[in-house]
Design an enzyme around this catalytic site. Structure first.
Site, PDB file in Angstrom:
ATOM      1  N   GLU A  68     -97.005  34.403  56.946  1.00  0.00           N
ATOM      2  CA  GLU A  68     -95.816  35.129  56.492  1.00  0.00           C
ATOM      3  C   GLU A  68     -96.013  35.603  55.047  1.00  0.00           C
ATOM      4  OE1 GLU A  68     -91.024  34.186  56.046  1.00  0.00           O
ATOM      5  OE2 GLU A  68     -92.497  32.578  55.827  1.00  0.00           O
TER       6      GLU A  68
ATOM      7  N   CYS B 126     -91.512  32.254  60.709  1.00  0.00           N
ATOM      8  CA  CYS B 126     -90.970  31.123  59.955  1.00  0.00           C
ATOM      9  C   CYS B 126     -89.666  30.584  60.560  1.00  0.00           C
ATOM     10  CB  CYS B 126     -90.797  31.518  58.488  1.00  0.00           C
ATOM     11  SG  CYS B 126     -90.574  30.092  57.374  1.00  0.00           S
TER      12      CYS B 126
ATOM     13  N   LYS C 206     -88.425  40.294  60.959  1.00  0.00           N
ATOM     14  CA  LYS C 206     -87.738  39.021  61.177  1.00  0.00           C
ATOM     15  C   LYS C 206     -86.240  39.270  61.356  1.00  0.00           C
ATOM     16  CE  LYS C 206     -87.306  34.528  58.780  1.00  0.00           C
ATOM     17  NZ  LYS C 206     -87.724  33.837  57.525  1.00  0.00           N
TER      18      LYS C 206
END
Length: 489
Positions: A237, A358, A300
């Site tokens: 990430e 994440c 995300k």
């Protein structure tokens, strides 16, 4: 220990009034989760630069969220036992319903859901392919509640209640179901994938003077991975140390992909919109380099509250700022939702992959939607440097392993500072790197065959958790009506 925790909780709440049981459950949950969330101190003080006192209060404040939801369990169990009930099945269903609530109430924070404690139990990991992590929670709580029910019944009558015996039988039976449900090992098509662990210090990650060194580290590790035969190289990430404007692939990574002939999946900040940062939109993104035919980027979609954005900004923005200020000067923008990306593979055709980023790995339903969109493997991108040398990186690895078991897909986990890992479709960690060490993993990763059906959990979602919630709600209504009837009488 995960079996005894529920037993002690049920035992401790037995016979209390609903109100007192709720308060006792909140207190127990508050203390337990404050210990589990100890790493909030590192996030807020070491990297968020908050005052020391704020760091001490951070895990206590964060623990209040799951503790208050545990109060619902205490309230329900107190009402049940106060009315003469003693069913461990009701206790397990109620607990599972509360675990499920934690996945979406106030956007959700399902860290340390009970079932994760069994991530090394192959039978319950097999059950996850049917029920998600919630079935694992149910079995563990059922076992603990059955022990408590047996002891309470023996103390009152000198005999063990039949419900406790049936509860223990059900625990064994459900583990048997899980063992049978474990997916068969994948055979056939594989792809050679590398996970790169750059181990870039969080304090230097966004330092412009360190950007060149960051890229050099990732390029050197990537070239080594390609020499070891990697067809796909996965960076963590936000590995690219600068923003990528208007959907363009990171230029340095594109040059590296052309040079090596490999495909790269890299984490970077995408910047869309105006030239001024105040007008731009920032995304925590994964880029496919070179771009596949189905799109080059995934954004995300489930962001970290108080990390990547401030909830109720108009009210709280003057007092609180996001911790992840290196990503953006203002709130990060959420993406449209989970979807698979396509990697070009020449004559072999496009390969669909899921790239959860994440915090998204905490949410079972979100990750299963990557598999539902045709992903044949998961590339999990994360930056766990925020947690320091605490228990959090290992807790997070356990959650990622359960996501593999639920979806029936291998997961390649690339973490900036660790734990980077190769996880099979049963949720077993096959290889991993130590935290805070620079390195790489290269492995031949099996792909889900197009003829192999998705797991039941991928197809059906949280039906088990919803069923437990319906049972708990039905029992609550029955107790309420019984109480009203007693009042009328």
């Amino acid at each position: 220990m995960s079996w005894w925790g529920p037993a002690l909780l049920v035992w401790g709440l037995w016979g209390l009034s609903p109100g007192r049981a709720a308060l006792a459950a909140i207190a127990a949950g508050w203390v337990a989760h404050a210990c589990i969330l100890h790493w909030f101190f590192v996030v807020t003080v070491t990297y968020g630069h908050a005052p020391f006192v704020v760091g001490l209060l951070a895990p206590i404040g964060a623990a209040l969220y799951p503790a208050l939801l545990m109060g619902i369990f205490g309230l329900g169990w107190g009402a049940w036992t106060r009315n003469g009930g003693s069913s461990p099945f009701f206790a397990a269903a109620l607990w599972t319903a509360v675990d499920y609530l934690r996945s979406f109430v106030f956007t959700g924070f399902p860290w340390a859901t009970l079932g994760y404690a069994q991530h090394e139990n192959p039978a319950l990991m097999g059950l996850a392919s049917l029920t998600g992590v919630y079935g694992m929670s149910f079995v563990v709580f059922l076992g603990g509640a059955s022990l408590a029910t047996a002891l309470a019944g023996f103390r009152r009558t000198g005999r063990f209640p039949a419900s406790a015996g049936w509860g223990l039988v059900a625990v064994l039976a459900l583990q048997g179901v899980g063992w049978v449900a474990r997916p068969a090992p994948m055979v056939g098509e594989t792809i050679r994938v590398a996970a790169i662990q750059g181990d870039i210090d969080q304090g230097l990650k966004w330092d412009p003077d360190w950007a060149e060194d960051t890229l050099r580290i990732y390029e050197e590790l990537s070239r080594q991975a390609v020499r070891e035969g990697a067809e796909v190289v996965v960076w963590p990430e936000t590995a690219v140390p600068y923003g990528i404007r208007n959907g363009q692939a990171p230029e340095r990574v594109l040059d590296l992909a052309v040079e090596s002939g490999a495909t790269f999946v890299v984490g970077a900040v995408a910047v869309d919109g105006g030239a001024r940062s105040s007008d731009a939109r920032f995304y925590d993104s994964a880029f496919v380099v070179p771009p596949g035919s189905g799109g080059a980027r995934y954004d995300k979609s489930h962001l970290v509250p108080f990390g990547e954005y401030v909830p109720l900004r108009d009210l709280l923005g003057g007092f609180i700022r996001g911790v992840a200020t290196g990503i953006a000067n203002n709130d990060v923008t959420p993406g449209a939702g989970p979807r698979a990306l396509e990697l070009g593979r020449g004559e072999e055709g496009a390969l669909r992959v899921g790239v959860p980023i994440c915090y998204e790995l905490l949410f079972p339903d979100l990750v299963r939607r990557f598999a539902g969109d045709g992903a044949r493997v998961l590339f999990a991108l994360t930056n766990d440097a925020w947690y320091g040398r605490t228990g959090a990186p290992y807790q997070f690895l356990a959650m990622t392993a359960v996501r593999s078991a639920e979806s029936g897909l291998w997961t390649v986990r690339a973490a900036n500072s660790g734990v980077s890992a190769m996880i099979d479709a049963r949720g077993e960690v096959k290889e991993s790197l130590p935290i805070f060490e620079r390195g790489l993993l290269v492995a031949d990763v099996p792909l889900r065959s197009l003829e192999r059906p998705p797991t039941f959990y991928v197809k059906a979602g949280d039906v088990f958790a919803l069923a437990c919630s319906a049972v708990a709600a039905g029992c609550a209504i029955t107790l309420f009506r019984r109480g009203r009837g007693d009042d009328d009488g």
